[in-house]
Design a protein around this motif. Structure first.
Motif, mmCIF file in Angstrom:
data_model
loop_
_atom_site.group_PDB
_atom_site.id
_atom_site.type_symbol
_atom_site.label_atom_id
_atom_site.label_comp_id
_atom_site.label_asym_id
_atom_site.label_seq_id
_atom_site.Cartn_x
_atom_site.Cartn_y
_atom_site.Cartn_z
ATOM 1 N N GLU A 16 0.742 -1.250 0.094
ATOM 2 C CA GLU A 16 -0.048 -0.121 0.069
ATOM 3 C C GLU A 16 0.877 1.275 0.037
ATOM 4 O O GLU A 16 1.895 1.204 0.751
ATOM 5 N N GLU A 17 0.400 2.218 -0.537
ATOM 6 C CA GLU A 17 1.013 3.644 -0.761
ATOM 7 C C GLU A 17 0.883 4.203 0.751
ATOM 8 O O GLU A 17 -0.022 4.057 1.450
ATOM 9 N N GLY A 18 1.968 4.955 1.114
ATOM 10 C CA GLY A 18 2.036 5.683 2.311
ATOM 11 C C GLY A 18 2.778 4.851 3.461
ATOM 12 O O GLY A 18 2.745 5.582 4.416
ATOM 13 N N LEU A 19 3.211 3.893 3.161
ATOM 14 C CA LEU A 19 3.916 2.865 4.394
ATOM 15 C C LEU A 19 5.195 3.444 4.487
ATOM 16 O O LEU A 19 5.601 4.015 3.585
ATOM 17 N N THR A 20 5.715 3.123 5.789
ATOM 18 C CA THR A 20 7.320 3.448 5.838
ATOM 19 C C THR A 20 8.135 2.244 5.672
ATOM 20 O O THR A 20 7.278 1.081 5.283
ATOM 21 N N ILE A 21 9.113 2.162 5.431
ATOM 22 C CA ILE A 21 9.913 1.088 5.091
ATOM 23 C C ILE A 21 9.796 -0.169 6.056
ATOM 24 O O ILE A 21 9.561 -1.247 5.724
ATOM 25 N N VAL A 66 10.766 5.887 9.602
ATOM 26 C CA VAL A 66 10.168 6.882 9.389
ATOM 27 C C VAL A 66 10.225 7.278 8.023
ATOM 28 O O VAL A 66 9.808 8.187 7.360
ATOM 29 N N TYR A 67 11.245 6.412 7.238
ATOM 30 C CA TYR A 67 11.418 6.704 6.002
ATOM 31 C C TYR A 67 10.338 6.234 5.020
ATOM 32 O O TYR A 67 10.129 4.763 5.196
ATOM 33 N N PRO A 68 9.597 6.839 4.069
ATOM 34 C CA PRO A 68 8.492 6.532 3.608
ATOM 35 C C PRO A 68 9.036 5.593 2.274
ATOM 36 O O PRO A 68 10.029 5.965 1.645
ATOM 37 N N ILE A 69 8.236 4.683 1.661
ATOM 38 C CA ILE A 69 8.442 3.897 0.517
ATOM 39 C C ILE A 69 7.903 4.874 -0.617
ATOM 40 O O ILE A 69 6.897 5.695 -0.633
#
Length: 589
Positions: A16-21, A66-69
């Motif tokens: 899903e879009e918006g997840l963190t790594i 904290v870093y987004p995919i």
């Protein structure tokens, strides 16, 4: 929701879009070590630096929590650079840690030890001066030891998210940073409600309940007549201490274990929950008829009562004067049951097994003494009971199912069982209030409108042409909304249930820890569903009971006939009711 394409260790995935790594990796079956990330952001994100990975498009290593995919990202967890960095992060944390693993109460459930093993952390890699230590053991409920703190910030976030309080926070800067109440005060010198939610989320032993196991040992050694009672929520979670799946009801095995631990009698606090409903429903109806302070608010949660005394001292007349169920049980045991069996009240030692750390403080209140004797002498959490059972060599999962003692007192209805979940006290009260007002049972035993985990729930019930408006809140951030309405004079409710802990007692500060890393056989979404699973265990026991309304409990009827007279009688007020007082939030040092 839109999907994005990523690669982890060279393997393609759609997430899903918006997840963190970190979140994406978890959904794809990877466990990246982490200490700060916990349950939907209840953390100081990025602080522990244990979850470092490599990712395309990033400059150097990134904190995966904290870093987004993004589309086309390639993530590498196992590169030598990432492995070495994560190991170094943990080694730096260990360099400022007390390293008392063998005697730490959090042993076997310590996440710092878990990530140390995952990262292959080495001993004594960074030597030097350690941050000055604070050990706060003054509170009867919670112990704080900063030598074990990793500054993850989970406790800070949970206090704020659940209660809106900010009682604990970060202090100082750099190497001198610590977490605690303002000015590094003791919990007893702060506006802490002692609910223990901070204990529940702490990854190490920096925050723990104050154990009273030794007090119970001493009472047994001294020859006291030691009896025990268990709260409804305990049976819904105790099995987790022995590897059983969350939501497994273990009532019979719990009773069997307590009998083998040497308690003279094993009672169910549900009996006193039924008694509470009789007193509370009568009090509510008296207020409605006689113009008393409305809305009336439940009083069974000591964390909530602490909050009211500290923050809403001008609203205390709205709180029911009823003692909480385990305190009522203690009073009845010492001043009714003891005489029945020929034991002096001062020789009876009452132990409560509770899901709550605030009840350790509650039992110390002067207002909860009868004829100079404390109603309850010791409170053990669900976790402490687990330790007692393990210490005694009892194989819990192999125990037979046994019954509570209920020769004179102890029998309970389904209404008592559901006290352990948010909305349960309200539902139990409505079952009886309807009967008292109409002389007949409500057609549907269940009141679905008051169930569920919404922060605030409300319902109306028509009784003899009168509309009774009720509301339920759990967690003080939600309760504040209803309390501000009362303070402003705009509340439309007659009766309000408030519980201190999110979800109610099933999620109390003394319940077993819920950590995915220690629960390999649980569902992937267990952090989202564990409260529902524990609640289901209580609702299922309610449905199995032949009697499901407190007023139909034959032993409660007999107690009034033989001893108390009637609900809210003078005798009942002497034993079963209490009072409250506004408290100053801070005590000058």
């Amino acid at each position: 929701m839109a999907l994005v394409n990523i690669k982890i260790e060279g393997v393609p995935y759609q997430v899903e879009e918006g997840l963190t790594i970190l979140e994406a990796a978890k959904k794809c079956g990877y466990e990246i070590p982490t200490l700060c990330a916990f349950n939907h952001g209840e953390c100081n994100k990025g602080s522990c630096r244990v979850c470092l990975v490599e990712a395309t498009g990033a400059r150097g290593l990134v904190a995966s929590c904290v870093y987004p995919i993004n589309e086309g990202m390639e993530i590498t967890i196992s590169s030598p650079k990432a492995v070495a960095a994560r190991r170094a992060s943990v080694e730096l944390l260990l360099s400022n840690h007390s390293m008392l693993c063998q005697t730490c109460e959090k042993n076997e459930k310590c996440e710092l030890l878990h990530v140390a093993r995952l990262t292959g952390a080495r001993d004594n890699m960074f030597k030097g001066t350690k941050t000055a230590v604070t050990v706060d053991e003054i509170s009867p409920s919670i112990v704080r030891d900063t030598s074990k703190c990793v500054l993850c910030g989970r406790c800070v976030a949970r206090c704020s998210n659940a209660h809106g309080n900010g009682v604990i926070g970060f202090q100082n800067r750099g190497f001198k940073t610590i977490i605690g109440p303002a000015e590094n005060r003791s919990f007893t010198e702060s506006p802490c409600i002692l609910c223990g939610q901070c204990v529940n989320v702490c990854p190490t032993g920096a925050l723990m309940e104050k154990s009273e196991i030794q007090k119970v040992d001493a009472a047994m050694k001294a020859g006291k007549y030691v009896v025990v009672q268990t709260a409804p929520a305990v049976r819904a979670a105790l099995g987790e201490e022995f590897g059983m799946k969350i939501g497994t009801p273990v009532t019979g095995k719990m009773v069997a274990a307590l009998k083998r631990l040497g308690f003279k009698k094993v009672f169910d606090t549900n009996y006193a929950a039924d008694l509470t409903i009789m007193e509370e429903a009568t009090e509510l109806l008296g207020r409605i008829k006689n113009g008393g302070a409305l809305p009336m608010i439940t009083s069974c949660s000591p964390g909530w009562v602490n909050y009211a005394e500290i923050y809403y001292g001008d609203c205390l007349d709205h709180i029911s004067s009823c003692k909480s169920p385990h305190e009522m049980m203690g009073a009845i045991l010492k001043h009714y049951y003891a005489a029945k069996i020929g034991v002096a009240a001062e020789d009876m030692y009452v132990v409560s097994i509770m899901p709550c750390t605030a009840k350790k403080y509650e039992k110390e209140r002067d207002a909860l003494k009868t004829n100079g004797l404390a109603d309850v002498d010791a409170v053990l959490t669900t976790r402490e009971l687990g330790k007692l059972i393990k210490r005694s060599g009892i194989n819990f999962t192999k125990l037979p199912d046994e019954e509570f003692d209920n020769d004179i007192i102890g029998e309970y209805t389904g209404a008592g069982v559901i006290f352990g979940v948010t909305g349960g006290v309200m539902e139990a009260a409505l079952r009886t209030a309807y009967y008292v007002l109409t002389g007949k049972e409500h057609e549907a035993v269940k009141f679905e409108a008051v169930r569920g985990f919404d922060g605030i729930k409300e319902a109306s019930i028509e009784v003899n042409g009168m509309t009774v408006n009720v509301a339920i809140a759990h967690g003080m951030k939600n309760a504040k909304v209803l309390l501000d309405e009362i303070r402003a004079g705009t509340s439309k409710y007659h009766f309000i249930e408030i519980m201190g802990c999110p979800g109610g007692c099933i999620n109390g500060g003394g319940q077993p820890y819920v950590r995915e890393c220690f629960l390999p056989n649980e569902d992937a979404d267990i952090m989202d569903t564990y409260k529902e699973k524990r609640a289901a265990a209580l609702y299922s026991e309610d449905e199995r009971q032949v009697l499901r309304q407190s007023h139909n409990n034959p032993q409660i009827k007999a107690l009034y006939d033989e001893f108390l007279g009637e609900p809210n009688s003078h005798k009942a007020h002497e034993l079963l009711h209490t009072h409250y007082g506004a408290r100053v939030p801070f005590v000058e040092k």
